[in-house]
Design an enzyme around this catalytic site. Structure first.
Site, PDB file in Angstrom:
ATOM      1  N   CYS A   1       4.609  12.978 102.166  1.00 49.38           N
ATOM      2  CA  CYS A   1       4.801  13.125 100.720  1.00 49.38           C
ATOM      3  C   CYS A   1       6.273  13.384 100.378  1.00 49.38           C
ATOM      4  O   CYS A   1       7.055  13.861 101.210  1.00 49.38           O
ATOM      5  CB  CYS A   1       3.992  14.295 100.183  1.00 49.38           C
ATOM      6  SG  CYS A   1       2.219  14.063 100.247  1.00 49.38           S
TER       7      CYS A   1
ATOM      8  N   GLU B   1       5.283   5.970 103.241  1.00 50.59           N
ATOM      9  CA  GLU B   1       3.939   5.617 103.714  1.00 50.59           C
ATOM     10  C   GLU B   1       3.996   4.903 105.060  1.00 50.59           C
ATOM     11  O   GLU B   1       5.068   4.548 105.553  1.00 50.59           O
ATOM     12  CB  GLU B   1       3.232   4.761 102.652  1.00 50.59           C
ATOM     13  CG  GLU B   1       3.047   5.535 101.363  1.00 50.59           C
ATOM     14  CD  GLU B   1       2.185   4.822 100.334  1.00 50.59           C
ATOM     15  OE1 GLU B   1       1.963   3.594 100.452  1.00 50.59           O
ATOM     16  OE2 GLU B   1       1.747   5.512  99.387  1.00 50.59           O
TER      17      GLU B   1
ATOM     18  N   GLU C   1       7.588  15.697  98.520  1.00 45.61           N
ATOM     19  CA  GLU C   1       8.003  17.102  98.594  1.00 45.61           C
ATOM     20  C   GLU C   1       8.392  17.474 100.021  1.00 45.61           C
ATOM     21  O   GLU C   1       9.337  18.211 100.270  1.00 45.61           O
ATOM     22  CB  GLU C   1       6.857  18.018  98.139  1.00 45.61           C
ATOM     23  CG  GLU C   1       6.407  17.780  96.707  1.00 45.61           C
ATOM     24  CD  GLU C   1       5.311  16.717  96.558  1.00 45.61           C
ATOM     25  OE1 GLU C   1       5.310  15.728  97.329  1.00 45.61           O
ATOM     26  OE2 GLU C   1       4.466  16.880  95.665  1.00 45.61           O
TER      27      GLU C   1
ATOM     28  N   CYS D   1       1.504  20.001 100.595  1.00 41.91           N
ATOM     29  CA  CYS D   1       2.884  20.240 100.147  1.00 41.91           C
ATOM     30  C   CYS D   1       3.041  21.636  99.536  1.00 41.91           C
ATOM     31  O   CYS D   1       4.076  22.279  99.712  1.00 41.91           O
ATOM     32  CB  CYS D   1       3.309  19.162  99.163  1.00 41.91           C
ATOM     33  SG  CYS D   1       3.567  17.574  99.979  1.00 41.91           S
TER      34      CYS D   1
ATOM     35  N   CYS E   1       0.202  17.904  96.275  1.00 41.75           N
ATOM     36  CA  CYS E   1      -1.026  18.058  97.073  1.00 41.75           C
ATOM     37  C   CYS E   1      -1.034  19.425  97.743  1.00 41.75           C
ATOM     38  O   CYS E   1      -0.018  20.121  97.819  1.00 41.75           O
ATOM     39  CB  CYS E   1      -1.131  16.925  98.098  1.00 41.75           C
ATOM     40  SG  CYS E   1      -0.073  17.138  99.538  1.00 41.75           S
TER      41      CYS E   1
END
Ligand code: THU
Length: 134
Positions: free
Chosen positions: A53, A44, A55, A92, A89
């Protein structure tokens, strides 16, 4: 490499998640056709939209090591849990689809393991064929 082993590696990666804003730990373990595993966790940022993310950090790690052929990915939230799958998401899904829509996506679920193909998770994905001018 079993599905359970891949999930365990994703869970270990989730321990390294840098998620001071959401406190939502995600781990991913990406299996190459040649049997190597590359892990990722979410990273983050104080500028929230720059968050990456799990992935996608896994894909980056694999690609920088010279791998582009992937057969499976395990995705987890935190340590072994019996929650609903940690669905990837949309961004990804699309990034994974660039490499193999037929890869197996492995989750933890109340019933135990749950697997799907990426194609099931992302029907009608955008792909390179669309870029070709008729
Ligand atoms: N996150 C992932 O790592 N993967 C996903 O597919 C969905 C969301 C992360 C991003 C953010 O750090 C946190 O989960 C909460 O959205």
């Amino acid at each position: 490499m079993t599905h359970e082993e891949l999930l365990a590696l994703a869970e270990r990666a989730a321990e390294h998640a840098y998620c001071p804003y959401s406190d939502f730990r995600v781990g991913a373990a990406l299996l190459t056709l040649s049997g190597e595993v590359f892990c990722g966790c979410n990273v983050e940022n104080a500028s929230y939209g720059l968050t990456i993310c799990a992935e996608r950090t896994a894909v980056g790690a694999a690609v920088v090591a010279g791998h582009r052929q992937f057969s499976a990915i395990a995705i987890v939230q935190g340590a072994a849990s019996s929650l609903e799958p940690c669905w990837p998401c949309g961004a990804c899904r699309q990034v994974l689809a660039e490499f193999n829509l037929d890869m197996t996506v492995i989750f933890r679920a109340p019933e135990g393991l749950r697997t799907m193909t990426l194609r099931e998770l992302l029907p009608h994905s955008f792909d390179v064929t669309r870029l070709q001018v008729p």
